[in-house]
Design an enzyme around this catalytic site. Structure first.
Site, PDB file in Angstrom:
ATOM      1  CB  CYS A  11      -5.394  37.136  85.001  1.00 52.67           C
ATOM      2  SG  CYS A  11      -4.430  35.965  84.007  1.00 52.67           S
ATOM      3  CB  CYS A  14      -2.377  37.901  78.097  1.00 49.97           C
ATOM      4  SG  CYS A  14      -3.373  36.431  77.808  1.00 49.97           S
ATOM      5  CD  GLN A 208       1.559  22.067  68.428  1.00 53.03           C
ATOM      6  OE1 GLN A 208       1.571  22.946  69.281  1.00 53.03           O
ATOM      7  NE2 GLN A 208       2.653  21.652  67.804  1.00 53.03           N
ATOM      8  CG  ASN A 299       6.410  18.972  67.204  1.00 54.15           C
ATOM      9  OD1 ASN A 299       6.736  20.114  67.507  1.00 54.15           O
ATOM     10  ND2 ASN A 299       5.199  18.496  67.425  1.00 54.15           N
ATOM     11  CB  CYS A 325       7.370  25.610  71.008  1.00 53.46           C
ATOM     12  SG  CYS A 325       8.094  24.453  72.192  1.00 53.46           S
TER      13      CYS A 325
END
Length: 366
Positions: A11, A14, A208, A299, A325
């Site tokens: 993976c 990240c 969130q 938001n 974001c």
């Protein structure tokens, strides 16, 4: 954060995992500073580097006897990531029982290359109190009787799984879930307790991803709002009412606006249980009539507020709290509001080990 999946090359989600965490924070701070400009910056807020993700979106693949829970490789075959260290402990601990259920109930994993099978995803959300919401995304209702038959065994193994449902996604498409939700438990609301506020999440609702950092985001918003002491607040894109319920006060008129009727129902129930002075309405935040409140909270999703920026700029709102974001769309939207000047900001790192950044910005009328 150590990750055996990354080390084994299984993976690469990240993308920043090899970068020391302080350096990750510093890079994100530079990015949001470039987007917002020279304002009063509070220190970045962050939580733990691992075990912070309250939701697992697991693609189901493999076979009935050996299902995988994780992601797909480029050929559409399953890569098992059931022990992903990003996920909260309670979410990871539920994976063996879910794998056993798939085998016991003979829920055929969906094969993307062959376009056949029944079980596409398992979605697990953990609450700060350790309770779980589990959703099975199926291609059709064919497997529902078998799922219901073995549900009791799953609940014995996972007594803290308080909300369980099935979601139907008939289309062969790059989607996580479909439109039809079928309750499998009487309870269909997961209590997400942040600070002293109980937020109520329904299957399919937005919340969130990082509960610890979300709590810090709402605390900061409440602190800044109390210092401003507005008489009226409009919370646009309010979702389940995270900002609105944290900002509610006896001498303050708080209104939340959201397109999702299910989210509004949950927010109304949460307000009633809390006795909060906040009301919630179903509506389009970009066309709302609540722009003239003393404080407007936005938001939005990653695409930003778009045309709403110009309407906010022309409104009578004295202050705007913008939770973003996406630094790129934030910078665009700030440029479209020249009458509102950014004065205060803070980075909230919801997503360690990747490039996403959440930032809260306070703007005031020039």
């Amino acid at each position: 954060m150590d990750c055996s999946y990354y080390a084994a090359g299984r993976c690469r989600s990240c993308t920043q995992i090899e970068v020391p965490y302080p350096e990750q924070l510093a890079t994100k701070q530079r990015e949001v500073s470039d987007a917002v400009g020279a304002v009063e910056w509070e220190p970045p807020f962050h939580g733990p580097e691992a075990g912070f993700r309250n939701k697992a979106k697991m693609v189901v693949a493999g076979t009935i006897a050996e299902p995988t829970l994780g992601i797909l490789d480029r050929g559409g075959l399953g890569i098992d990531l059931a022990g992903c260290p990003l996920h909260e402990r309670a979410v990871v601990a539920a994976m063996p029982a879910l794998r056993e259920l798939i085998t016991r109930a003979r829920l055929t994993p969906y094969s993307v290359p062959e376009r056949r099978g029944e079980l596409k995803h398992v979605l697990v959300t953990g609450s700060p109190d350790g309770e779980l919401m589990i959703r099975f995304v199926l291609r059709s209702s064919e497997a529902l009787p078998r799922l219901r038959k073995h549900l009791g065994e799953l609940r014995e193994q996972l007594p803290h799984a308080v909300v369980i449902s099935a979601n139907l996604l008939p289309a062969h498409a790059a989607l996580t879930e479909g439109e039809q939700e079928i309750p499998l438990t009487e309870a269909q609301l997961l209590t997400m307790r942040l600070n002293d506020v109980d937020l109520l999440l329904r299957p399919g609702g937005f919340f969130q991803t990082n509960s610890t950092v979300a709590a810090g985001l709402y605390r900061t918003a409440a602190q800044w709002t109390d210092e401003l002491a507005p008489g009226s607040v409009s919370d646009l894109y309010c979702g389940v009412g995270g900002f609105a319920l944290h900002l509610a006060a006896p001498d303050r008129e708080v209104t939340g606006v959201e397109t999702s009727a299910e989210a509004v129902d949950g927010a109304r129930l949460a307000a009633a249980r809390r006795g909060a002075a906040a009301r919630f309405e179903v509506g389009d935040a970009t066309a709302t009539a609540y722009l003239d409140a003393d404080l407007v909270v936005v938001n939005p999703p990653r695409r930003g507020i778009g045309e709403l920026a110009a309407r906010l700029d022309a409104s009578r709102a004295r202050h705007v709290l913008y939770s973003s974001c996406n630094p790129a769309t934030l910078a665009r939207d700030l440029a479209a509001m020249p009458s509102l000047r950014p004065v205060r900001a803070r980075l909230f790192d919801m997503f360690p080990h990747n490039q996403h950044a959440e930032v809260l910005v306070l703007l005031e009328r020039r």
